[in-house]
Design a protein around this motif. Structure first.
Motif, PDB file in Angstrom:
ATOM      1  N   ALA A  30     -54.297   4.799   2.146  1.00 49.84           N
ATOM      2  CA  ALA A  30     -53.471   3.845   2.887  1.00 49.84           C
ATOM      3  C   ALA A  30     -53.905   3.773   4.347  1.00 49.84           C
ATOM      4  O   ALA A  30     -53.941   2.689   4.945  1.00 49.84           O
ATOM      5  CB  ALA A  30     -52.005   4.250   2.780  1.00 49.84           C
ATOM      6  N   GLU A  51     -55.397   0.479   6.303  1.00 44.00           N
ATOM      7  CA  GLU A  51     -54.816   0.005   7.565  1.00 44.00           C
ATOM      8  C   GLU A  51     -55.891  -0.148   8.635  1.00 44.00           C
ATOM      9  O   GLU A  51     -55.896  -1.097   9.414  1.00 44.00           O
ATOM     10  CB  GLU A  51     -53.729   0.986   8.028  1.00 44.00           C
ATOM     11  CG  GLU A  51     -53.010   0.541   9.296  1.00 44.00           C
ATOM     12  CD  GLU A  51     -51.917   1.508   9.710  1.00 44.00           C
ATOM     13  OE1 GLU A  51     -51.331   1.306  10.792  1.00 44.00           O
ATOM     14  OE2 GLU A  51     -51.644   2.465   8.948  1.00 44.00           O
ATOM     15  N   GLU A  56     -53.846   9.485  -1.797  1.00 45.44           N
ATOM     16  CA  GLU A  56     -53.199   8.177  -1.671  1.00 45.44           C
ATOM     17  C   GLU A  56     -52.841   7.882  -0.216  1.00 45.44           C
ATOM     18  O   GLU A  56     -53.014   6.762   0.266  1.00 45.44           O
ATOM     19  CB  GLU A  56     -51.943   8.147  -2.546  1.00 45.44           C
ATOM     20  CG  GLU A  56     -51.186   6.843  -2.462  1.00 45.44           C
ATOM     21  CD  GLU A  56     -49.895   6.891  -3.263  1.00 45.44           C
ATOM     22  OE1 GLU A  56     -49.327   5.812  -3.538  1.00 45.44           O
ATOM     23  OE2 GLU A  56     -49.453   8.002  -3.609  1.00 45.44           O
ATOM     24  N   GLN A  57     -52.366   8.881   0.495  1.00 46.58           N
ATOM     25  CA  GLN A  57     -52.013   8.694   1.906  1.00 46.58           C
ATOM     26  C   GLN A  57     -53.247   8.368   2.745  1.00 46.58           C
ATOM     27  O   GLN A  57     -53.206   7.488   3.617  1.00 46.58           O
ATOM     28  CB  GLN A  57     -51.317   9.953   2.442  1.00 46.58           C
ATOM     29  CG  GLN A  57     -49.996  10.268   1.762  1.00 46.58           C
ATOM     30  CD  GLN A  57     -49.432  11.619   2.150  1.00 46.58           C
ATOM     31  OE1 GLN A  57     -49.948  12.288   3.059  1.00 46.58           O
ATOM     32  NE2 GLN A  57     -48.391  12.063   1.464  1.00 46.58           N
ATOM     33  N   GLY A  76     -53.773  -2.308  -4.582  1.00 47.76           N
ATOM     34  CA  GLY A  76     -53.548  -3.120  -3.392  1.00 47.76           C
ATOM     35  C   GLY A  76     -54.855  -3.639  -2.868  1.00 47.76           C
ATOM     36  O   GLY A  76     -55.931  -3.179  -3.232  1.00 47.76           O
ATOM     37  N   HIS A 104     -56.757  -5.954   0.661  1.00 50.43           N
ATOM     38  CA  HIS A 104     -56.657  -6.579   1.972  1.00 50.43           C
ATOM     39  C   HIS A 104     -57.877  -7.439   2.195  1.00 50.43           C
ATOM     40  O   HIS A 104     -59.003  -6.993   1.983  1.00 50.43           O
ATOM     41  CB  HIS A 104     -56.579  -5.535   3.092  1.00 50.43           C
ATOM     42  CG  HIS A 104     -56.642  -6.144   4.467  1.00 50.43           C
ATOM     43  ND1 HIS A 104     -55.559  -6.777   5.027  1.00 50.43           N
ATOM     44  CD2 HIS A 104     -57.653  -6.243   5.347  1.00 50.43           C
ATOM     45  CE1 HIS A 104     -55.915  -7.235   6.226  1.00 50.43           C
ATOM     46  NE2 HIS A 104     -57.174  -6.924   6.442  1.00 50.43           N
ATOM     47  N   GLN A 125     -51.104   2.217  -8.842  1.00 46.24           N
ATOM     48  CA  GLN A 125     -50.870   1.126  -7.917  1.00 46.24           C
ATOM     49  C   GLN A 125     -52.186   0.502  -7.486  1.00 46.24           C
ATOM     50  O   GLN A 125     -53.190   1.173  -7.341  1.00 46.24           O
ATOM     51  CB  GLN A 125     -50.104   1.625  -6.688  1.00 46.24           C
ATOM     52  CG  GLN A 125     -48.729   2.214  -7.042  1.00 46.24           C
ATOM     53  CD  GLN A 125     -48.032   2.751  -5.811  1.00 46.24           C
ATOM     54  OE1 GLN A 125     -48.463   2.511  -4.698  1.00 46.24           O
ATOM     55  NE2 GLN A 125     -46.950   3.469  -6.016  1.00 46.24           N
TER      56      GLN A 125
END
Length: 465
Positions: A326, A330, A322-323, A359, A361, A357
């Protein structure tokens, strides 16, 4: 599935000296009787000389003999490694299927096993893809079942018996020889193209249509059941047989996107960092099926899929992945446009309570497209409101309300009993009444009264008669 070809090597063989090819788990010795099932076609490579008591051969098969290899009848001399003379049967090689992921391994261009623990392949891509190079180890025989939902299984090249065949002509010539029917069987046909992926954004593997063969073969080797994931809402990557804990990222891209360069960027700049040491990554182009209203299938769209898994257990399962996800998102936000990435969407499933989760972009051009779509929608609604205010839309709606489900009935205003005619300027008489009893009243009407009407074709001064 990347732009550069991948070398995938077939693992099983049908060599005479391979102990697992015999039902007794050992190579036959001088006191044994060798038995090949007569109805099973087979190709067998023999590396060394062997003395045997007897041997029953198949009706359709071949021995490929290395230099100095051969067979001799045993003279009855005692063999210290062969105390009991028994019948040793050759194992059935018919079940070795092309679309079994457990029977392939990725090797380097020099046919060496490639050990890259940071990179893995989704299950459909563990089987040779359309632009891969296939390798059968030198000095080995084999038999492969190429049953497929595809009439033709395309490959870039095939290497067998120490010979590389990388052109359609060379492969067609090999298929006409005696060994090919003994090595390949089934309804599929292998086709060598000699060409790699023509798209720098990558090419889909092409094995999706045989996913129903790949997953049962994979699960059959592990007890026909996917391992239970440690997260509550595991993810299902496209082309993968089992659900996973970790993260998946789907990227929309432009023609400027370079899959191989982006893969190297992720490996060198992110995956190699010590804090992501336990994370493994798969990245490739896949096709996601589209549906209308969630039911009617439509054409599929290409995506770049990134799958991240880690070695965490329990509540820590998927947290490191997960990290990294992310960090990748980014990077997409900062450099995506320069890399040819339009947008990205991430899904995460971990062992913690925050699993599942989602997300996303989107870059400026996607936002601009959304804004333009909203503007067009507002203009359309504004036009409808303008027509409604002018009364045109209301009149149309009012008429539609009078229509039945089968026909539209004309509206006829009711006829008043006091208005059954009109003054006729051409004659000095009233039109006859359609109601009996009213004729006498019409005859008693004065005949010197003035009759006039407004005619829009003449001036007002001309209306009097």
């Amino acid at each position: 599935a990347a732009a550069a070809a991948v070398y995938k090597q077939w693992i099983p063989n049908t060599n005479f000296e391979t102990a697992s090819n015999w039902d007794k788990g050992r190579v036959p010795c001088a006191s044994d009787v060798v038995h090949f099932e007569k109805s099973k076609a087979i190709s067998v490579f023999v590396r060394s000389p062997h003395a045997l008591t007897a041997m029953y051969l198949p009706l359709n098969g071949e021995f490929v003999l290395a230099s100095g290899a051969g067979f001799a009848a045993s003279d009855g001399t005692w063999d210290p490694g062969c105390d009991s003379g028994v019948t040793v049967s050759f194992a059935d090689a018919e079940h070795h299927a092309w679309f079994d992921p457990t029977l392939w391994q990725v090797v380097s261009a020099h046919r060496e096993l490639r050990q890259d623990e940071r990179i893995f392949s989704i299950d459909e891509e563990r089987v040779p893809c359309h632009y891969d190079d296939v390798s059968f180890q030198p000095e080995t025989s084999f038999r492969v079942n190429v049953d497929s939902s595809q009439r033709v299984i395309r490959l870039r090249s095939i290497s067998l018996m120490g010979q590389e065949l990388s052109s359609p002509e060379a492969w067609a010539s090999y298929l006409q020889g005696p060994s090919a029917p003994l090595q390949f069987h089934g309804n599929g046909t292998l086709q060598v193209t000699g060409t790699g992926c023509p798209d720098k954004s990558g090419c889909a593997c092409g094995n999706a249509v045989d996913g129903h063969r790949i997953c049962p073969a994979l699960l059959g080797a592990s007890g026909r059941q996917c391992p239970a994931p440690a997260c509550q809402s595991p993810l299902q990557p496209l082309g993968h047989c089992c659900r996973i804990c970790g993260a998946t990222i789907n990227l929309d891209f432009t023609p400027d996107f370079d899959l191989q360069k982006y893969r190297d960027r992720l490996v060198q700049d992110m995956l190699s960092q010590p804090k992501y040491a336990g994370v493994r990554m798969a990245i490739s182009k896949v096709h996601k099926a589209q549906t209308f209203l969630g039911v009617i299938p439509r054409s599929s769209i290409p995506l770049i899929q990134i799958v991240l898994i880690d070695d965490g257990a329990g509540a820590q399962s998927g947290t490191t992945a997960e990290q990294l996800a992310a960090a990748i998102m980014e990077d997409v936000a900062q450099h995506g446009e320069a890399l040819g990435i339009l947008s990205g969407k991430v899904e995460v499933a971990t062992g913690s309570t925050l699993s599942g989760q989602v997300g996303s972009h989107s870059l400026s051009r996607i936002t601009a497209g959304t804004v333009l779509g909203l503007l067009f929608g507002l203009l359309f609604l504004g036009g409808i409101f303008f027509l409604y205010r002018k009364g045109k839309l209301r009149a149309a709606v009012a008429r539609l309300e009078l229509c039945t489900a089968w026909s539209c009935c004309p509206v006829t205003p009711p006829v008043s009993s006091s208005d059954r005619g009109f003054d006729n300027p051409m004659f000095d008489v009233e039109p006859p009444s359609a109601v009996p009893g009213e004729e006498m009243l019409q005859e008693m009407a004065p005949r010197d009264h003035q009759v006039f009407y407004l005619n829009p074709l003449y001036d007002a001064s001309e209306t009097e008669t």
